[in-house]
Structures are given as structure tokens and as C-alpha cells.
Enzyme design. Structure first.
Site, short mmCIF file in Angstrom:
data_model
loop_
_atom_site.label_atom_id
_atom_site.label_comp_id
_atom_site.label_asym_id
_atom_site.label_seq_id
_atom_site.Cartn_x
_atom_site.Cartn_y
_atom_site.Cartn_z
N ARG A 122 33.57 -12.06 28.42
CA ARG A 122 34.06 -10.81 28.99
C ARG A 122 33.76 -9.65 28.02
NH1 ARG A 122 40.47 -10.57 29.90
NH2 ARG A 122 40.58 -9.23 31.74
N GLU A 145 27.18 -9.69 16.22
CA GLU A 145 26.15 -10.43 15.49
C GLU A 145 24.95 -10.73 16.39
OE1 GLU A 145 27.32 -11.25 12.26
OE2 GLU A 145 29.38 -10.70 12.74
#
Lengths: 475, 710
Positions: free
Chosen positions: B599, B677
Site C-alpha cells: 500500500r 531503498e
């Protein structure tokens, strides 16, 4: 003599006392002035986090807003100027300025540390009334590094406000310093002569004093190396050094003329020079850096030097004892960062003949990064071809030797020859006789030779099939 | 009524503070009586300090004290191992002995009234050394297997093997076997690290640039032998970090030590140059990847053998090989991780540590295999799409790789690509299209949060997390507002202070999962409490009736999902480059990334983060390189002039981010995987693969500078 530095900061007159005139504006802002909105990201003029705006009115009354890196400016240079920091930026009714709102709403800030500097670059651009053309937007933002945003949201935010954001800040205070100024504190004396005679006397009496023009190189000694100079002579307010004259086909550039002032003159036949100057440094650097400083520093990778070599420029030197003398640029550099400048002399101006329409004049800068990177190789060339024969030729390179230098053997191979691809190929093969470049981590010797050869081929291609050469930023 | 705020593109709640210069960073706090510290650093990489003379420095104007190993107080240095610290080894102890372990090691601290005086006096400290042999040249080091047991006694397998990788490689119909090199890179956030330390008796306050305030407090308490609750760490704004703020670096100890000796507050701020010696970096890595496949493009063997630099005093390891064990389906896999111990300071985690480097090698090799097979790179990956995590033998909680390939390829226009290298042009420019797969694990760590509802219908929500730029302030405010049903301007979230409930390290893309889940739970609990006690259907009305605050504190921790599922974010990155055949210059013209990252709480800030990751990947691919002098460990380009990072003009005109819809009920209560990341993963190999497509030159050593292309 005074230890008070008087200037206008964010529309209010201020007097900074008890500080060294060699202290950087950045250290003063973040230290004694407690204005920490101006950020320190490198203290070397590379990141733009400390961007502030110098404001003045032109002779015609137009408002001029120049972004500069506060880390490169000594407080003595600020004397008599009007400076705006992010704390002094407002829109109408005291609300944030439109550039600030656009940046915040457009998510052009993440960690926020580079943000005030970007805000000030945006403000300078918008206040200058430039249109939101992509190349101009990039140019205006090129001096601000950001590690978080990926830049797109910043460019998009700027495009939204540029061209129509009303400038709500009042015009800068008109006051400016006239006459000689001498600022002194602690171990440092900072002279601001207002006349050539005053400058030459100081130079004669104090040959070891730092000659400060813009400070983009010298400023590093203070901000980075933390040196404390005994004596600084700031040359920028000597009128002769600010001369910028185009007459009889020659352009004369006073030694203290900044790149920003010079740029409008580098159009038409000199446009390749102008394009290179836009890449040599950001607007923050161009507002400070001077052509006299570049010549005086005499770095082998000083970007304007090969251009001046190609243009066969003359350097006008002056001393109190001997008056003026002219030195051809070919004779000016004597070794690694060494020149013919005598200890009591200053560089007054440089001048050269503007290439004629029909002359082939090109400048190429090769660096690892397109914008604001130190050159690996810089080439500048001026040729006159008549009836298909090369009548005159000057080819100069930076980054190929200990000084900027001409490729004399290559020139010989071209002179009087037919201007053809075969001639260029033969000439390019001579580069190895002109230059034995060094290996360093900016580029190997082999790479430098290869790329210099390709630049010569590109020179021919540009002249014969200009449609084939597309610069990276035109892609 | 308010509408659901989770999933909305809310503007940053701290945006106005940042654009007006009112956000206050570590070095900017006004502390009365502040003195300034300047660090003297070693000029050799290995040896001992033979003599150190600080007389001239002590006599210089404004100097308060000069600390060296000869006069510095002995410090407790109780054992402390924070999560970002290497598993094996011990941090350097500041000014406790004469040993020099790396170039630029702090060997003295000068404290003076002003920064100028401290910096000047630091140049007056005279040091002589007895050099000892050692090396800083990774090319001359034989890598070794890391210590088998970490300091806690747990066994860490440096090698993994399934099937018969060597046999399968030997028997493979098509194989590629190459070595990939990535040089050292530095995080280079625009804000330098800085610490202000102030003691009050045995209690210490630190204003610090950090990604984890509690770890700073724990470590400094251990160093000084005081209770952790005596150390308060304040860090509301962090000017970028990308991992450089995970550990507690030597200057933090030095600031505290200086303040203790000087008996007044001391500030230590690193210069840009010191950022290359005083904090960690992404280590230099060397990786061999060998792939074997059948003619129809099924992977038969995958061998990934990598090593990285580390210091002599700590064994830093990053997850260089993890993705190779599960990203593509392959029955025979071998991985081995080794270290090269050198006289350098310890590397650390930098954006997508391990994955960014390892996947550059893996996805370059996959592209080489696609070329060898004559199979489209996307098609090759689809043929080797695994049904489960073949290393852990667990199902994926969710895995949207197929969807990512499909939507990104479609947006990019991949079907118009011609396969042969040097086959696409724009005038003289060589055009190349390349792609790569990306992945990063879903990390979820214990976290705490407190929600306090006030009778005026506002709420205060707290957790000692950090916000180095992704938008934690904003996303947490959104989660709280969403759960409480309050307008966003009525909710105040606070972070960056050890007085707040403990949060995990702000790294590893775990903040949304961990702190977000804690904020969600605390707000739920407070809301239920308020509604029950106030006897109303909405929080505002309930609080008005109650007339007194309601408070709820919650600790959350991961359940056993990680034993049942393999949990990762996945993505696909497509890049277009143009390469100048005469000058070797490369321009990245377009990047499209599609991500299945669970999400997305705030698509506006998440998109920004992904674009930022892409530009970080462009830097990694084309310019970033901390040059290390193999003779002495010096970094000659330790500045922003010569360590090139991308500038405005390097941003492609098209940077497109697509979040693939993912509903993953297993990962954590919020269903998020994190994007910080993965945004950089896959970018460098996509660009390298595009450059091969453009030029026919396979560059296996980053950065891909013009000299490598001529």
C-alpha cells in the site's frame, strides 16, 4: 580605516563589527547573525546550499538580482551591498513568496537542507523576469545540488511560477560605497581601492597581499583551507577593471568583469564562448567569477584560457612604476600556474578581435558531468578558410599539458591545406606530437588524446554538416 | 466528516518550515556558552602516534583545551552493539591509545571559543608517526571468509548452495561468467554531520544528525558508562543521510568528550572533506556472477561470489548476494560472501545496501545471458519467474514482478525496441534501451507510539522516529488523522527525540511498516477509548464531552509472518540512454519504474522518493566514485567539485513512477513494504544494459564514465 562593515541585509541597514573582513558571509550569517536559513553544504562553492541574492539597481534603474554562494564571499566584499537571505523573502502580505509555495506544494523539498538555497535561486530567476524556457530553468538551478528529490519536482515548481510571479519585495536600498574603503580587524586588513592609482600603489607596496576579484578560487583558501590572510586587496571597484567595451571589432574585458556581465557580449560569432561559460560555472559562480581571475590563476584547466589562446588575445598589464604593457596570450603563461605578471603588476584587461562571420570558431568542453564539472579536456579553435584553403588557424587545448597550450604541429598540418576530412585526419594524427597528457582519475592520457582527436573531427563536421552535431542538452 | 487520508497525495506538513528556512538542523541549535571543536585527523593509514605536540595549539588565541590520547579521560566503552553496527568487531575508541587504524582517524580534538580559532589551532598540532605495513589497495588484498560466528555467538553462513551449481554450469548449453566492480561511494547528504553536546552534571543532551536517536543515546551511554536514560538526543530535522546517520560516529563521542572536559557545550561539525573519513560509505565490491542456461532460456546454474572492503577492526557485511538466491528461478545456486580487510575505516549501509550493488551484478549478468541467448531481456526474466522463494522455500506474501514488467514496458514503449546493439540512433547519438529487475526486503521492527487526544479536538501523536527526507512527519500525520477521523491540521506528530516512545532505526525502508503500524495501533486504541468513554460516534464530539485528555501508548512487533512468507517489494526499471560516439558522454533520457510495494500511504511523497532514488541510481551508474589512493587511503576527490553527483541537467526529462496495486495482508497491519531503498535498486544495471544496447560495449565497472566508452 574602520572595522565596521555596513550593508543592507533583508531591506534593513546593518553594521557588522568585531569580525574579520576575510570572514565569509556564510560564517557570519550562520554565526554572529544567527540566520541559519542559509545552509552550509560544502563551503567550496559547489553545492549552492548557501545561495543568497545580491540586489542592486542597474544604471537604467532595473532591478538586478544575482544569486551568489555566501561561502565564497568575504565580508569585505559585502560592504556597501544589498543582500537578501531566505529569512528576508516574502510575498504579498507577508505570506511566503510564490516560489516558496510552489516548491512546498510541488514536493520539491524532501530533507529540506538544500531547499533555502534553491528557493533563493528560484527567487533570483523569477525576480529577474526571465521566461520559463527549459534551458533557462535548468541554467538557473544548475548551481544547486539536491540528493533527495531527483530535481524534477523542483524544475516543475519553478516552471509554474516563472514568468508571472509578481515581485513583491521592495527595491534594494540605493546606497553604495564610493571612495576607498579600508576594513581592518584582528590580523587582517582589507583594502577596497576605488581608483587605479590607489590599486597600483597598494600592489607596489604590498606585493604579497591577496588580489581578490570575485573570490571563486581565492575564497576557497578562507572557506576550505581556513587560512587567515594578512592583507587582501579587493580590485572590483576600480572602474578601469570594470570596463567592457566592444569597438572596432575588438572586445575589451576589464579584469574584474564577472562572467555574468560578460555573457550578453558572448553572442553572435562569440556564441560558442558563451555556451562554454554557461557550463563553466553556475549562476552563483558566474556572478562572482571574473575573467581576470581565471587568467591570473593560470590553472591548466582554467576554462577560458584555451579560448583566449584561440582568439589570440592580448593581456594588458599595469604597474605604478612602468605603466601599461601588452602581453600576447601566447607569451603569458610560463609554467604550471605561473605567468609573466610582475609582483607589482595587475591584470587590467584582456582584449581580442571578435571572429568574423564566416570564421570557424568553436569551443568544446569535455567533462565527466555535463554541468559544472572540472574539464577533462577543453578545446577552442579559430580558423579562417578561404577558397577551400585554411588561411589562418589557432587551436588551443586545456587539460592536455601543464599549461593551456596551442597544438602547434597540428596547426602547421592544417595551414595552407585544403579544408577536407582527409586534412583533418592527417592533422589529428599529429596531436600526439603536440601533447603528452598525464593520466589522472579525470581521464587517462589515451582518453585525452582520443577525445582531442575526435574534437578536431567534430570541428570539421560542425563546419561542413552542422546538422549532425547535436549537443547533449539539445537532445 | 473527513475522507480517508491514507493513500492521498498530501503535501508535506513540514514543507513551509523548510522553504522558509525555519527548519532547524543539528548544527543550528542555539545553546548558550557554546564552544567549537575541530578534529585533528591522522595522515597515515596504519601505525602508531610516535609523538604529538599540542603546545602551540594550546597557546593559540581562544583555545579552551586540546585533547589527545595522552590527556583525554579514560572512557568506559561498555559493550554496545546497535542494529546498524557490524556483527563482528569493535568500534574505534576515541583518543584512548596511540594506534592509528585508518587515514583520517581522529587523533586530537581542539576546543576553542570560535570555529575559526579551533580550525586554526588544529593546524598547529604537531604529530609524528611510526608507520606500520598495511594496505588500502583492494586490488592487492586476498579476500577471506568472514568470521563464522558473530559477537553474539550466532553462526552466519557466508556460503549457500542448493543443487549442483558447478556441475550445472559446466553442463549448461549457454553460459556467461564475468566479474563486476563497483567502487566506493559516499552518501554525501547535503547536510554534513554535526553534534552539539551539553552536560548538566551526569546528564547529557546531544543535538545530533542521526537516523536513530535512541541508538545514539545507548551508544554514548555505553561509551561514558552512564545510564542510557541520562542521555537525551534531539534530532527533529535531518538534512539527508541515506544511511550515513545510522551509526553513531566518532565525532559524536568527541563532542560529548570535549564538552565534559571543557565544562561547557561543544559543537563539532564535519567539513565536506571530513564526510569522506568521519562517516561510513558504500564499500567497494567485486562480484563474479556465472550463469548457465538451456537454449530455451531456462536458468540452470547461478553462481554469485562477491567480496567487499571492510576495516581491520570491524567486519562490515551487506546483503550483497541475498537477491540472487530468490529473485529468479534456478535449481542450482551457489553464493559466497567474503571480505577484504584493509586499513580503512568501516563502511556502512548506503541506500539499498547490498541490493543496489548485488543486483547491479546479477541484472547485468542476466542481460548478458539474454544477449547470448538472443532472447528479449524481459522475456528471459518472465521465463525464469519463480513460483516461490526457492531459497527459503516459502511462498511470497505478494510478488508483482510480472505486472511491473508489463506496465513499465508498456509505458516505456519497449515493444518498439530493436534487439541488436547499435541499432537505434538519434542523429549521430547512439540510443540504447535497457531494463532490470529490482527488489528489496520488507523490514518490520518493533516500534512504539503514543497518541494523546485533547478536549479541543486536536491530537498529539509521538514516536522517536526520524525523517531524513522521505516524509515521515507527513505520512504519520496522515495515518493518525485517518484513524482518528480528524482533519490533518488538527493532528500534530512529533519525532526525533529520545523522550518520545522508542522507534526502530529510520532505515531499511522499515519506518512506514514499523512506526506506521505503531501510530495506527495507538490511534485506534485512543479513539476507541475516547468513543467509549465519551459516548459519541466521532472523536471530536467524544473529546468535547469528555473534557479531559485521552492517551494511549502502544508497542507493536512483527508476528510470525516472516516464518510463513518471503516478503519483499519488487519492481522493474526501464531506461533509455543516448551515447555520444565521439566524446563518450552519456545522457539518460528516460526512466520508467514500476513497483509493487504494497500500500502507498502518500503517492506524492512516495513518487518523489522514487524519483530521488532514480537520480541516485544515475549517479551510481555514471559518476559516483570515491577514489581511494592505494598507497595511503587518502581520498583525493573528497569534495563536491570532484566527487560528481548528478545536477539538475542530469535529470531525465521523463521520470515515470508507477505503483502497481498490491493488497498484501501478511506484511504488517498497514500493508506497506516501503519504497526508499528499492527506488535506487535496478537503476544502475538498467542504465548499464541500455549503454550496452546503444554501443555494444559492456561496462562491468562503475561508474560508466566517457573514457570507458571511447
Amino acid at each position: 580605516m574602520s572595522d565596521t562593515i555596513a550593508f543592507t541585509l533583508n531591506d534593513r541597514p546593518v553594521e557588522a563589527t568585531g569580525i574579520s573582513p576575510a570572514m565569509t558571509l556564510l560564517d557570519w550569517l550562520r554565526g554572529p547573525a544567527r540566520l541559519t536559513g542559509t545552509k552550509e553544504g560544502c563551503a567550496e562553492g559547489d553545492c549552492g546550499a548557501c545561495t543568497v541574492v545580491f540586489e542592486r539597481l542597474s544604471s537604467s534603474g532595473a532591478r538586478i538580482c544575482e544569486p551568489v554562494n555566501a561561502c565564497l564571499v568575504m565580508m569585505g566584499q559585502v560592504h556597501g551591498c544589498a543582500v537578501r537571505t531566505v529569512e528576508g523573502l516574502r510575498g504579498r502580505d507577508g505570506a511566503p513568496h510564490p516560489v516558496q509555495i510552489a516548491l512546498a506544494e510541488g514536493d520539491g523539498t524532501q530533507c529540506g537542507y538544500c531547499t533555502p538555497g534553491i528557493v533563493m535561486s528560484m527567487y533570483a530567476f523569477v525576480a529577474g523576469g526571465e521566461p520559463p524556457e527549459p534551458t533557462l530553468l535548468h541554467d538557473a538551478l544548475a548551481g544547486n545540488l539536491c540528493r533527495c528529490t531527483g530535481y524534477r519536482p523542483i524544475v516543475d515548481a519553478m516552471a509554474r511560477v516563472a514568468g508571472h510571479a509578481a515581485d513583491a519585495a521592495p527595491p534594494p536600498a540605493a546606497g553604495s560605497v564610493t571612495g576607498n574603503a579600508v576594513l581592518m580587524h584582528g590580523a587582517t586588513r582589507f583594502d577596497v581601492p576605488a581608483t587605479m592609482a590607489g590599486l597600483l600603489a597598494l600592489r607596489r607596496d604590498h606585493p604579497d597581499a591577496w588580489l581578490l576579484a570575485g573570490g571563486t578560487d581565492l575564497g576557497l583558501l578562507v572557506s576550505h583551507d581556513r587560512q587567515i590572510p594578512a592583507r587582501v586587496v579587493h580590485v572590483a571597484r576600480v572602474p578601469e577593471l570594470q570596463a567592457l567595451v566592444l569597438e572596432h571589432g575588438r572586445l575589451r574585458i576589464g579584469a574584474a568583469v564577472t562572467y555574468a556581465r560578460l555573457l550578453p557580449f558572448l553572442e553572435g560569432p562569440l556564441a560558442p564562448f558563451g555556451a562554454m561559460v554557461r557550463r563553466l560555472g553556475s549562476r552563483q559562480i558566474r556572478a562572482l567569477g571574473t575573467i581576470g581571475g581565471n587568467i591570473g590563476t593560470a590553472s591548466p584547466i582554467g576554462d577560458t584560457l584555451p579560448v583566449l589562446l584561440a582568439l589570440d588575445a592580448s593581456v594588458r598589464l599595469r604597474s605604478a612604476a612602468r605603466g601599461a604593457r601588452l602581453v600576447g596570450i601566447d607569451d603569458f603563461f610560463t609554467g604550471y600556474r605561473k605567468t609573466v605578471l610582475a609582483p607589482d603588476e595587475i591584470i587590467e584587461a584582456v582584449d581580442f578581435e571578435v571572429p568574423l562571420h564566416g570564421d570557424i570558431f568553436q569551443v568544446d568542453k569535455v567533462s565527466k558531468r555535463r554541468d559544472q564539472d572540472i574539464s577533462t579536456v577543453l578545446g577552442a579553435y579559430l580558423l579562417r578558410v578561404e577558397g577551400g584553403i585554411v588561411r589562418t588557424v589557432r587551436l588551443a587545448f586545456g587539460g592536455m599539458a601543464a599549461t593551456p597550450a596551442r597544438a602547434l604541429r597540428v596547426e602547421t598540418a592544417l595551414l595552407g591545406q585544403a579544408w577536407t576530412e582527409a586534412t583533418i585526419e592527417r592533422a589529428a594524427a599529429m596531436l600526439g606530437e603536440d601533447f603528452q597528457p598525464l593520466d589522472d582519475w579525470r581521464g587517462s592520457a589515451a582518453f585525452r588524446l582520443t577525445v582531442a582527436g575526435n574534437l578536431l573531427r567534430r570541428l570539421y563536421m560542425r563546419a561542413s554538416r552542422p546538422d549532425l552535431v547535436v549537443e547533449i542538452d539539445q537532445l | 466528516m473527513t475522507t480517508a487520508l491514507i493513500g492521498q497525495p498530501v503535501s508535506r506538513v513540514d514543507g513551509r518550515q523548510k522553504v522558509t528556512g525555519r527548519a532547524t538542523y543539528a548544527a543550528e541549535f542555539e545553546v548558550p556558552g557554546l564552544a567549537h571543536g575541530a578534529i585533528v585527523r591522522s595522515t597515515i593509514a596504519h601505525g602508531r602516534i610516535a609523538s604529538i605536540n599540542s603546545v602551540a595549539a594550546e597557546r593559540a588565541a581562544g583555545v579552551v583545551a586540546v585533547l589527545t590520547h595522552r590527556n583525554a579521560p579514560r572512557l568506559a566503552y561498555r559493550p554496545h552493539k546497535g542494529a546498524p553496527d557490524p556483527d563482528v568487531g569493535e568500534r574505534l575508541h576515541m583518543l584512548q591509545d596511540d594506534q592509528v587504524n585508518h587515514q583520517g582517524q581522529p587523533i586530537a580534538l581542539v576546543i576553542a571559543e570560535t570555529l575559526e580559532q579551533a580550525n586554526h589551532a588544529a593546524t598547529l598540532v604537531r604529530v609524528s608517526y611510526t608507520s606500520e605495513t598495511g594496505t588500502t589497495d583492494i586490488e592487492r588484498i586476498e579476500p577471506v571468509l568472514p568470521t563464522q560466528k558473530n559477537d553474539q555467538g550466532q553462526v552466519r553462513p557466508p556460503e549457500t548452495r542448493r543443487g549442483d551449481p558447478e556441475g550445472a554450469l559446466a553442463a549448461a548449453e549457454v553460459k556467461v561468467d564475468y566479474t563486476y566492480v563497483i567502487p566506493r561511494e559516499n552518501h554525501n547528504p547535503v547536510e554534513m554531520h554535526a553534534t552539539i553536546a551539553a552536560w548538566d552534571g551526569d546528564r547529557l543532551t546531544l543535538w545530533d544528525k542521526t537516523q536513530w536517536v535512541h541508538n545514539v543515546a545507548d551508544e554514548i551511554a555505553a561509551v561514558f558508562g552512564i545510564p542510557a536514560e541520562n542521555v537525551r538526543v534531539v534530532s527533529p530535522f535531518v538534512g539527508g543521510a541515506f544511511g550515513s546517520g545510522l551509526r553513531t560516529w566518532p565525532h559524536v563521542t568527541l563532542a560529548a568528550l570535549g564538552a565534559r572536559v571543557a565544562r561547557r557545550p561543544v559543537k563539532v561539525m564535519l567539513s565536506r572533506r571530513e564526510m569522506y573519513y568521519g562517516v561510513g560509505y558504500r564499500p567497494h565490491t567485486v562480484q563474479r556472477v556465472a550463469l548457465g542456461a538451456s537454449r530455451d532460456g531456462r536458468l540452470a546454474a547461478l553462481l554469485h561470489d562477491g567480496y567487499q572492503e571492510t576495516s581491520t577492526y570491524e567486519e562490515f557485511s551487506e546483503a550483497l548476494l541475498n537477491a540472487s538466491r530468490f529473485l529468479h528461478s534456478c535449481p542450482n545456486v551457489y553464493t559466497r560472501h567474503r571480505i577484504a580487510r584493509m586499513n580503512v575505516h568501516t563502511p556502512t549501509y548506503m541506500r539499498a545496501p547490498g541490493e543496489a550493488s548485488g543486483i547491479f551484478a546479477l541484472e547485468s549478468a542476466i542481460d548478458e545471458l539474454a544477449v547470448a541467448l538472443g532472447v528479449d531481456p524481459v522475456e528471459l526474466r518472465l521465463r525464469n519467474e519463480p513460483e516461490q522463494d526457492e531459497f527459503k522455500r516459502l511462498p511470497f506474501s505478494s510478488r508483482s514482478t510480472r505486472e511491473c514488467y508489463r506496465v513499465a514496458a508498456e509505458r516505456f514503449g519497449w515493444s518498439r525496441r530493436t534487439a541488436a546493439s547499435r541499432s537505434m540512433r538519434d542523429g549521430r547519438w547512439l540510443i540504447g534501451w535497457g531494463m532490470a529487475t529490482a527488489t528489496y526486503p520488507m523490514n518490520y521492527a518493533p516500534a512504539s507510539a503514543m497518541a494523546r487526544l485533547l478536549p479541543d479536538g486536536t491530537a498529539e501523536v509521538r514516536s522517536a522516529s526520524s525523517d531524513m527526507g522521505p516524509g515521515t512527519w507527513t505520512s504519520m500525520t496522515q495515518v493518525a488523522s485517518d484513524i482518528l477521523g480528524l482533519p490533518i491540521e488538527r493532528v500534530k506528530f512529533t519525532l526525533g527525540d529520545t523522550r518520545l516512545p522508542r522507534a526502530p532505526v529510520h532505515g531499511g525502508s522499515m519506518t512506514m511498516a514499523s512506526v506506521g503500524s505503531a501510530v495506527q495501533a495507538a490511534c485506534r486504541k485512543a479513539r476507541e477509548d475516547a468513543l467509549t468513554r465519551g459516548g459519541a460516534n466521532d472523536v471530536t464530539e467524544a473529546m468535547r464531552r469528555l473534557g479531559q485528555p485521552v492517551e494511549a501508548s502502544v508497542d507493536v512487533q512483527p508476528g510470525d509472518a516472516s516464518q510463513r512468507f518471503s516478503m519483499h517489494a519488487f519492481g522493474a526499471v526501464f531506461a533509455e540512454v543516448a551515447v555520444d560516439p565521439d566524446l563518450g558522454e552519456t545522457r539518460v533520457r528516460r526512466i520508467v519504474g514500476a513497483y509493487g510495494a504494497g500500500r502507498i500511504v502518500n503517492p506524492k511523497t512516495a513518487r518523489s522518493q522514487c524519483i530521488g532514488g532514480m537520480i541516485g541510481g544515475i549517479g551510481m551508474a555514471l559518476m559516483e566514485h570515491s577514489v581511494v589512493d592505494g598507497r595511503n587511503g587518502r581520498v583525493p576527490n573528497a569534495n563536491f567539485a570532484e566527487y560528481a553527483v548528478p545536477v539538475h541537467a542530469d535529470a531525465p526529462s521523463l521520470m515515470d513512477v508507477i505503483f502497481v496495486e498490491e493488497d498484501d495482508p501478511h506484511v504488517n497491519p498497514l500493508g506497506v513494504k516501503g519504497v526508499g531503498e528499492i527506488a535506487i535498486v535496478g537503476v544502475a544495471p538498467a542504465i548499464a544494459n541500455a549503454i550496452f544496447h546503444a554501443t555494444g560495449k559492456r561496462i562491468r565497472e562503475l561508474p560508466i564514465t566517457p573514457d570507458k566508452l571511447l
